[in-house]
Motif scaffolding. Structure first.
Motif, PDB file in Angstrom:
ATOM      1  N   GLN A 105      28.919  -6.596  -2.527  1.00  0.00           N
ATOM      2  CA  GLN A 105      29.282  -7.882  -1.944  1.00  0.00           C
ATOM      3  C   GLN A 105      29.167  -7.831  -0.426  1.00  0.00           C
ATOM      4  O   GLN A 105      28.664  -8.769   0.195  1.00  0.00           O
ATOM      5  N   LEU A 128      25.604  -8.186   0.545  1.00  0.00           N
ATOM      6  CA  LEU A 128      25.153  -9.561   0.356  1.00  0.00           C
ATOM      7  C   LEU A 128      25.688 -10.462   1.473  1.00  0.00           C
ATOM      8  O   LEU A 128      24.962 -11.302   1.998  1.00  0.00           O
ATOM      9  N   TRP A 183      30.290 -18.886  -4.112  1.00  0.00           N
ATOM     10  CA  TRP A 183      28.983 -18.867  -4.779  1.00  0.00           C
ATOM     11  C   TRP A 183      29.110 -18.289  -6.186  1.00  0.00           C
ATOM     12  O   TRP A 183      28.508 -18.797  -7.130  1.00  0.00           O
ATOM     13  N   MET A 217      26.573 -18.051  -9.284  1.00  0.00           N
ATOM     14  CA  MET A 217      25.577 -17.116  -8.771  1.00  0.00           C
ATOM     15  C   MET A 217      25.533 -15.885  -9.682  1.00  0.00           C
ATOM     16  O   MET A 217      26.577 -15.359 -10.062  1.00  0.00           O
ATOM     17  N   ARG A 248      25.383 -12.195 -11.146  1.00  0.00           N
ATOM     18  CA  ARG A 248      25.865 -10.890 -10.711  1.00  0.00           C
ATOM     19  C   ARG A 248      25.747  -9.930 -11.882  1.00  0.00           C
ATOM     20  O   ARG A 248      25.668 -10.344 -13.034  1.00  0.00           O
ATOM     21  N   PHE A 280      24.833  -7.357  -6.966  1.00  0.00           N
ATOM     22  CA  PHE A 280      23.990  -8.542  -6.939  1.00  0.00           C
ATOM     23  C   PHE A 280      22.527  -8.150  -6.846  1.00  0.00           C
ATOM     24  O   PHE A 280      22.146  -7.389  -5.960  1.00  0.00           O
ATOM     25  N   LYS A 322      17.368 -12.273  -8.145  1.00  0.00           N
ATOM     26  CA  LYS A 322      18.065 -13.282  -8.957  1.00  0.00           C
ATOM     27  C   LYS A 322      18.891 -14.210  -8.070  1.00  0.00           C
ATOM     28  O   LYS A 322      18.950 -15.411  -8.306  1.00  0.00           O
ATOM     29  N   VAL A 323      19.536 -13.629  -7.052  1.00  0.00           N
ATOM     30  CA  VAL A 323      20.343 -14.442  -6.133  1.00  0.00           C
ATOM     31  C   VAL A 323      19.442 -15.416  -5.378  1.00  0.00           C
ATOM     32  O   VAL A 323      19.773 -16.598  -5.245  1.00  0.00           O
ATOM     33  N   TRP A 326      18.496 -18.219  -7.691  1.00  0.00           N
ATOM     34  CA  TRP A 326      19.643 -19.098  -7.920  1.00  0.00           C
ATOM     35  C   TRP A 326      19.882 -19.983  -6.691  1.00  0.00           C
ATOM     36  O   TRP A 326      20.138 -21.173  -6.828  1.00  0.00           O
TER      37      TRP A 326
END
Length: 75
Positions: free
Chosen positions: A21, A24, A38, A43, A45, A55, A59-60, A63
């Protein structure tokens, strides 16, 4: 105390690992609260360890591309 914008999280060339995290937050320059919002908004995870999350940056990004307008209202 250093500001969040002063943090640097280098990513290895070629491979994108699952990010913590904090990584990110640094990547997007946002607060812990924003990332939690998020996650609550859906979002993606990945489970990590016994009770942790990581994460997948690809993919993040996908999204976020789909939910750009929604994210602007949360931030």
């Amino acid at each position: 105390m250093p500001r969040k914008s002063d943090r640097v999280a280098a990513l290895p060339a070629g491979l994108l690992p699952l990010l913590s995290q904090k990584q990110l937050e640094t990547y997007y320059g946002v607060s812990e609260w924003t990332v939690r919002q998020w996650v609550e908004a859906g979002m993606p995870r990945e489970p990590f360890g016994a009770r942790g999350w990581r994460f997948d940056l690809d993919k993040v990004r996908g999204w976020m591309a789909e939910h750009g307008e929604q994210l602007a209202a949360v931030s």
